[in-house]
Design a protein around this motif. Sequence first.
Motif, PDB file in Angstrom:
ATOM      1  N   VAL A   1     -27.458 -25.483 -30.373  1.00 30.47           N
ATOM      2  CA  VAL A   1     -27.684 -25.842 -31.622  1.00 30.47           C
ATOM      3  C   VAL A   1     -28.118 -27.495 -31.782  1.00 30.47           C
ATOM      4  N   GLY A   2     -28.854 -27.688 -32.701  1.00 28.81           N
ATOM      5  CA  GLY A   2     -29.247 -29.140 -33.020  1.00 28.81           C
ATOM      6  C   GLY A   2     -30.640 -29.710 -32.483  1.00 28.81           C
ATOM      7  N   PRO A   3     -31.129 -30.658 -33.167  1.00 22.31           N
ATOM      8  CA  PRO A   3     -32.411 -31.071 -32.584  1.00 22.31           C
ATOM      9  C   PRO A   3     -32.509 -31.542 -31.487  1.00 22.31           C
ATOM     10  N   VAL A   4     -31.506 -32.273 -30.734  1.00 25.56           N
ATOM     11  CA  VAL A   4     -31.649 -32.908 -29.455  1.00 25.56           C
ATOM     12  C   VAL A   4     -31.728 -31.697 -28.378  1.00 25.56           C
ATOM     13  N   GLU A   5     -30.746 -30.744 -28.749  1.00 27.09           N
ATOM     14  CA  GLU A   5     -30.721 -29.780 -27.651  1.00 27.09           C
ATOM     15  C   GLU A   5     -32.038 -28.958 -27.640  1.00 27.09           C
ATOM     16  N   ALA A   6     -32.396 -28.776 -28.714  1.00 32.37           N
ATOM     17  CA  ALA A   6     -33.847 -27.653 -28.784  1.00 32.37           C
ATOM     18  C   ALA A   6     -34.894 -28.498 -28.333  1.00 32.37           C
ATOM     19  N   GLY A   7     -35.053 -29.780 -28.461  1.00 28.65           N
ATOM     20  CA  GLY A   7     -36.088 -30.476 -28.104  1.00 28.65           C
ATOM     21  C   GLY A   7     -36.222 -30.916 -26.597  1.00 28.65           C
ATOM     22  N   VAL A   8     -34.845 -31.227 -26.155  1.00 33.06           N
ATOM     23  CA  VAL A   8     -34.635 -31.291 -24.632  1.00 33.06           C
ATOM     24  C   VAL A   8     -34.890 -29.994 -23.719  1.00 33.06           C
ATOM     25  N   ARG A   9     -34.395 -28.673 -24.224  1.00 35.94           N
ATOM     26  CA  ARG A   9     -34.555 -27.599 -23.525  1.00 35.94           C
ATOM     27  C   ARG A   9     -35.696 -27.062 -23.777  1.00 35.94           C
ATOM     28  N   LEU A  10     -36.479 -27.102 -24.885  1.00 36.20           N
ATOM     29  CA  LEU A  10     -37.768 -26.323 -24.951  1.00 36.20           C
ATOM     30  C   LEU A  10     -38.767 -27.297 -24.072  1.00 36.20           C
ATOM     31  N   GLY A  11     -38.722 -28.540 -24.381  1.00 36.17           N
ATOM     32  CA  GLY A  11     -39.626 -29.628 -23.539  1.00 36.17           C
ATOM     33  C   GLY A  11     -39.555 -29.275 -22.227  1.00 36.17           C
ATOM     34  N   VAL A  12     -38.123 -29.155 -21.459  1.00 40.51           N
ATOM     35  CA  VAL A  12     -38.083 -28.935 -20.093  1.00 40.51           C
ATOM     36  C   VAL A  12     -38.703 -27.446 -19.647  1.00 40.51           C
ATOM     37  N   GLU A  13     -38.473 -26.478 -20.652  1.00 43.31           N
ATOM     38  CA  GLU A  13     -39.200 -25.171 -20.244  1.00 43.31           C
ATOM     39  C   GLU A  13     -40.643 -24.929 -20.319  1.00 43.31           C
ATOM     40  N   LEU A  14     -41.231 -25.877 -21.305  1.00 38.28           N
ATOM     41  CA  LEU A  14     -42.526 -25.719 -21.191  1.00 38.28           C
ATOM     42  C   LEU A  14     -43.373 -26.684 -19.989  1.00 38.28           C
ATOM     43  N   SER A  15     -42.627 -27.713 -19.680  1.00 41.46           N
ATOM     44  CA  SER A  15     -42.952 -28.564 -18.498  1.00 41.46           C
ATOM     45  C   SER A  15     -42.943 -27.567 -17.342  1.00 41.46           C
ATOM     46  N   TRP A  16     -42.175 -26.704 -17.033  1.00 38.09           N
ATOM     47  CA  TRP A  16     -41.909 -26.011 -15.981  1.00 38.09           C
ATOM     48  C   TRP A  16     -43.008 -24.777 -16.025  1.00 38.09           C
ATOM     49  N   LEU A  17     -43.231 -24.536 -17.226  1.00 41.32           N
ATOM     50  CA  LEU A  17     -44.194 -23.248 -17.501  1.00 41.32           C
ATOM     51  C   LEU A  17     -45.469 -23.766 -17.127  1.00 41.32           C
ATOM     52  N   LYS A  18     -45.786 -25.148 -17.556  1.00 37.81           N
ATOM     53  CA  LYS A  18     -47.127 -25.822 -17.222  1.00 37.81           C
ATOM     54  C   LYS A  18     -47.297 -26.116 -15.672  1.00 37.81           C
ATOM     55  N   SER A  19     -46.047 -26.445 -15.206  1.00 35.92           N
ATOM     56  CA  SER A  19     -46.195 -26.462 -13.602  1.00 35.92           C
ATOM     57  C   SER A  19     -46.714 -25.155 -12.768  1.00 35.92           C
ATOM     58  N   ASP A  20     -46.026 -24.026 -13.503  1.00 34.82           N
ATOM     59  CA  ASP A  20     -46.358 -23.011 -12.850  1.00 34.82           C
ATOM     60  C   ASP A  20     -47.615 -22.148 -13.545  1.00 34.82           C
ATOM     61  N   LYS A  21     -48.476 -23.156 -14.351  1.00 35.92           N
ATOM     62  CA  LYS A  21     -49.719 -22.595 -14.953  1.00 35.92           C
ATOM     63  C   LYS A  21     -49.503 -21.228 -15.715  1.00 35.92           C
ATOM     64  N   ALA A  22     -48.367 -21.421 -16.702  1.00 36.04           N
ATOM     65  CA  ALA A  22     -47.769 -19.988 -17.353  1.00 36.04           C
ATOM     66  C   ALA A  22     -47.563 -20.461 -18.926  1.00 36.04           C
ATOM     67  N   LEU A  23     -48.193 -21.545 -19.357  1.00 30.64           N
ATOM     68  CA  LEU A  23     -47.839 -21.865 -20.714  1.00 30.64           C
ATOM     69  C   LEU A  23     -48.218 -20.754 -21.587  1.00 30.64           C
ATOM     70  N   PRO A  24     -47.335 -20.591 -22.586  1.00 29.12           N
ATOM     71  CA  PRO A  24     -47.599 -19.528 -23.590  1.00 29.12           C
ATOM     72  C   PRO A  24     -48.649 -19.894 -24.520  1.00 29.12           C
ATOM     73  N   ASP A  25     -49.174 -18.653 -25.155  1.00 29.93           N
ATOM     74  CA  ASP A  25     -50.173 -19.193 -26.283  1.00 29.93           C
ATOM     75  C   ASP A  25     -49.621 -19.633 -27.747  1.00 29.93           C
ATOM     76  N   LEU A  26     -48.204 -19.385 -27.700  1.00 32.51           N
ATOM     77  CA  LEU A  26     -47.517 -19.425 -29.058  1.00 32.51           C
ATOM     78  C   LEU A  26     -46.079 -19.563 -28.816  1.00 32.51           C
ATOM     79  N   VAL A  27     -45.480 -20.386 -29.615  1.00 28.91           N
ATOM     80  CA  VAL A  27     -44.164 -20.601 -29.551  1.00 28.91           C
ATOM     81  C   VAL A  27     -43.598 -20.030 -30.840  1.00 28.91           C
ATOM     82  N   VAL A  28     -42.477 -19.279 -30.856  1.00 31.29           N
ATOM     83  CA  VAL A  28     -41.836 -18.688 -32.274  1.00 31.29           C
ATOM     84  C   VAL A  28     -40.524 -19.335 -32.176  1.00 31.29           C
TER      85      VAL A  28
END
Length: 222
Positions: free
Chosen positions: A38-65
């Motif tokens: 819950v909250g902007p800090v948790e959301a920003g940190v967790r999503l940022g880390v996830e997208l960074s990991w996906l980028k390193s795996d060449k698997a970034l999504p086309d869309l986030v919801v």
Amino acid sequence: MTGNVVRIGGKDVLFVMAAQAEYGPHLQRLFTPLMTGVGPVEAGVRLGVELSWLKSDKALPDLVVSLGSAGSRTLEQTEIYQAVSVSYRDIDASPLGFEKGATPFLDLPVIVPLPLRIPEIREATLSSGGAVITGAAYDPIAADMVDMETFACLRACQLFDIPLIGLRGISDGAADLRHVGDWTEYLHVIDEKLADAVMRLEQAIGSGLLRQDSPRDEATPL
């Protein structure tokens, strides 16, 4: 499919939620979200880390919801709305001469448009921040509805050039909040309606009807 990214309508989509209480049986049949907390800090940190990991795996999504509940004094309770814009109500550097609501040295307007549109889902403006809003705390907020995560999710998405959709069900706001049950009382209804909105999103993507408003008021598909 990689991690939490799912393929719907021919696009790779990452669904992001804040709390397990919002993730009911209807949504559970459709996807497994990235659960940020819950909250902007948790959301920003967790999503940022996830997208960074996906980028390193060449698997970034086309869309986030980003989806879940929201509060509103004016919108219909338990109904689903797609955010047409989002703002960050916590930031205030006005003593230094910056506009209230603007992050210093960041080239973003106070109200950031979210241009993607799902047909036949109601539209509303959204304000994100770190506090639960109730009663008179709504008075200075110009947006139609309030949440705690969508702006942070948007900032993470912008770093990776990924579009964001915000879907929110109105869980509270008609009366003052006094305990957690006032928030959770209608989450089961919102769960079912959010699932319907996700299916509408899938249909819109698959049929090419998910549109992005352009600055020239023309519509272009995602």
